[in-house]
Design a protein around this motif. Structure first.
Motif, PDB file in Angstrom:
ATOM      1  N   ASP A 201       0.874  -4.699 -10.298  1.00 60.54           N
ATOM      2  CA  ASP A 201       1.663  -3.441 -10.035  1.00 60.54           C
ATOM      3  C   ASP A 201       0.719  -2.420  -9.557  1.00 60.54           C
ATOM      4  N   TYR A 202       0.869  -1.276  -9.164  1.00 62.82           N
ATOM      5  CA  TYR A 202       0.105  -0.157  -8.711  1.00 62.82           C
ATOM      6  C   TYR A 202      -1.026   0.136  -9.461  1.00 62.82           C
TER       7      TYR A 202
ATOM      8  N   ARG B  94      14.355   6.691   2.168  1.00 59.14           N
ATOM      9  CA  ARG B  94      14.158   5.849   3.339  1.00 59.14           C
ATOM     10  C   ARG B  94      13.573   4.310   3.526  1.00 59.14           C
ATOM     11  N   PHE B  95      12.320   4.523   2.928  1.00 60.08           N
ATOM     12  CA  PHE B  95      11.068   3.605   2.589  1.00 60.08           C
ATOM     13  C   PHE B  95      11.819   2.308   2.018  1.00 60.08           C
ATOM     14  N   VAL B  96      12.463   2.785   0.875  1.00 63.06           N
ATOM     15  CA  VAL B  96      13.136   1.693  -0.010  1.00 63.06           C
ATOM     16  C   VAL B  96      14.430   0.936   0.613  1.00 63.06           C
TER      17      VAL B  96
ATOM     18  N   LYS C 117       0.827  -1.145   0.096  1.00 58.28           N
ATOM     19  CA  LYS C 117       0.016   0.025   0.081  1.00 58.28           C
ATOM     20  C   LYS C 117       0.984   1.285   0.017  1.00 58.28           C
ATOM     21  N   GLN C 118       1.860   1.383   0.725  1.00 59.49           N
ATOM     22  CA  GLN C 118       2.944   2.530   0.800  1.00 59.49           C
ATOM     23  C   GLN C 118       3.769   2.499  -0.343  1.00 59.49           C
ATOM     24  N   ALA C 119       4.196   1.566  -0.907  1.00 60.10           N
ATOM     25  CA  ALA C 119       4.628   1.494  -2.192  1.00 60.10           C
ATOM     26  C   ALA C 119       4.064   2.075  -3.478  1.00 60.10           C
ATOM     27  N   PHE C 120       2.756   1.725  -3.760  1.00 50.53           N
ATOM     28  CA  PHE C 120       1.803   2.050  -4.312  1.00 50.53           C
ATOM     29  C   PHE C 120       1.436   3.745  -4.311  1.00 50.53           C
ATOM     30  N   GLU C 121       1.393   3.993  -3.036  1.00 58.52           N
ATOM     31  CA  GLU C 121       1.093   5.438  -2.812  1.00 58.52           C
ATOM     32  C   GLU C 121       2.257   6.224  -3.353  1.00 58.52           C
ATOM     33  N   TYR C 122       3.748   5.740  -2.798  1.00 57.73           N
ATOM     34  CA  TYR C 122       4.732   6.409  -3.353  1.00 57.73           C
ATOM     35  C   TYR C 122       4.926   6.422  -4.890  1.00 57.73           C
TER      36      TYR C 122
END
Length: 506
Positions: free
Chosen positions: A434-435, A337-339, A313-318
């Motif tokens: 994918d997103y 930082r997330f990656v 969910k966070q990756a999709f938002e980014y």
């Protein structure tokens, strides 16, 4: 030089001449060892969620599976159980008739505890006219084993593990196939109680699997109030690999025909790629426990699934943010930082990248298949482990590696492998879209340089066999990978028949 007969065989299998050339080059060049940074451990690549994090992830999974997503349980089940009975086959061929080894003595001392005992007893009565206690009292140990392994009896020596009786219950015994159906109902039931379970099977056993499902699925549907959709696939002939002789030329049998061999479990990336699913649980066929011990399995399957959908969910938002072009420097740093900290993917020279290249890099790393893998504490079981390894693009990421991928002649690398704190029990949850909701083409994310060459023989002639990058090893090398510690109670493999005597299977 390929003959017309060779070309006909390749066409039949769906293998190109280019693939053959590529595989022969692998035999000549071999495969490089992976460059390691460190073995993964708690705080260094392996997450150990605290109570509040666990609660949040469990809640995230419950919310996700109530949506309109397709969840599937994927179970590699094509392997024959013959290796389970290696010791008993050796006993049948031995020049003694009474149990002599510790393994043989344990098997016969506790034979009545096996879930298949009643069926075996019936086979002995049918074929020998005597039950097991009478046969054992008369020293006819091999008669009992013969009825277990051979076609006239239970034929367990030729069946796949998924169809053997593993666990006793008051209403009868269950096979691993049935235990996986139960597991599916307990943690992978989607909206409206739909449970998708997919087994990869060998062609010769497909009908037996279908028959067992038809016999049992209605009972489990009623018991767990779910609707099962059970499907099967076989390893594709196009994933077979050519065998080579000792001079790295195509191996030919006595009739001059090219020899192909199954490409190993890495070939199943094609079967996984064919699934129309958002989230897929992957677990080996023999890693199951009776109902009384399923609580940990169910809890931690939900937990790692919750970790996955939270990260996704966070990756999709980014990715949506990067697509918009409306982002600040602070937001880009947040994505970095997330990656690095959540997806455990690092690049040493990231600070030197131009803004445009940096955004392209982040998009590429975020927009790829994702998996969360359960890791148990190392107790000396054979198999792969979690590592931080260098990739071809200079990044360091989490990988599941086998010993064959590590240079054991390098004392430092050998020490990393031997001192690893955790072990891979094949406990994965995967996100395959994918997103924008499109399916990833999974073969695009395979590291082809992570195959394996082994020595075999055919009719007394030595040959080299090529295994494709393993399903949870090189076949998923270019995925986003996260490791989560799970308890040892979730890992209960059955490598030999006597493993079924362990408390976890009683």
């Amino acid at each position: 030089m390929l003959t017309p007969q060779d070309q006909e065989l390749l066409m039949k299998k769906g293998i190109s001449e280019e693939q053959i050339e590529e595989q022969l080059k692998c035999f000549k060049a071999g495969f490089p060892f992976l460059e390691l940074e460190a073995a993964a451990s708690i705080g260094k690549g392996i997450m150990a969620p605290d109570a509040s994090e666990r609660e949040a992830c469990l809640s995230a999974w419950e919310h996700y599976k109530d949506g309109d997503k397709t969840i599937t349980k994927f179970v590699p089940a094509s392997g024959a159980a013959s290796r389970m009975f290696k010791n008993l086959f050796e006993f049948l061929g031995a020049d003694y008739d009474a149990p002599s080894t510790a393994f043989e003595k344990e098997f016969f001392a506790h034979i009545s505890q096996f879930a298949f005992y009643d069926e075996l007893n019936a086979a002995c009565l049918r074929n020998a006219g005597k039950d097991i206690p009478v046969l054992l009292a008369g020293g006819a140990y091999k008669e009992v084993v013969s009825n277990l392994l051979n076609a006239a009896g239970l034929n367990y020596g030729a069946l796949p593990k998924g169809l053997l009786k593993f666990h006793k219950y008051e209403d009868g015994a269950r096979t691993p196939l049935e235990e996986h159906l139960v597991e599916g109902a307990l943690y992978a039931a989607g909206k409206n109680g739909k449970v998708n379970v997919h087994f990869t099977v060998s062609p010769e056993h497909k009908d037996l699997f279908r028959t067992l499902v038809e016999e049992k699925v209605k009972d489990y549907s009623l018991k767990y109030k779910v609707d099962y959709n059970v499907t099967f696939s076989e390893q594709k002939p196009s994933t077979d690999t050519i065998a080579a002789d000792m001079d790295n030329r195509p191996f030919r049998d006595e009739s001059g025909k090219l020899l192909f061999r199954p490409g190993g479990h890495g070939a199943l990336i094609e079967n996984l790629n064919d699934l129309d699913a958002d989230i897929v649980f992957i677990k080996n066929i023999d890693n199951v426990v009776p109902d009384r011990l399923k609580d940990d399995t169910v809890l931690y399957k939900k937990l790692i699934a919750g970790v996955l959908v939270t990260l996704q969910k966070q990756a999709f938002e980014y990715l949506e943010l990067l697509d918009s072009g409306q982002y600040t420097r602070e937001q880009v740093e947040e994505i970095i930082r997330f990656v690095q900290q959540k997806l455990f993917c690092r690049k040493a020279d990231i600070k030197d990248m131009e803004d445009g290249d940096l955004v392209l890099y982040l998009r590429k790393k975020l927009n790829r298949p994702m998996r969360v893998c359960g890791m148990v504490k190392n107790v000396g079981e054979p198999g792969g482990g979690p590592f931080l390894a260098y990739n071809a693009d200079g990044t360091v990421s989490l990988q599941i590696l086998e010993s064959s991928q590590i240079d054991m002649d390098d004392p430092e690398k050998k020490a990393m492998f031997e001192k690893g704190t955790h072990f891979n029990p094949v406990d994965l949850v995967c996100a395959l879209r994918d997103y924008k909701g499109r399916k990833f083409n999974l073969p695009d994310y395979v590291d082809k340089s992570t195959g394996f060459i082994s020595r075999k023989s055919k009719n007394g002639k030595e040959l080299k066999a090529l295994e494709l990058p393993g399903l949870w090893n090189g076949a998923m090398s270019d995925w986003n990978t996260v490791f989560v510690e799970v308890p040892l109670s979730t890992f209960n493999p059955v490598k030999t028949v006597n493993d079924l005597l362990r408390p976890q299977h009683q």
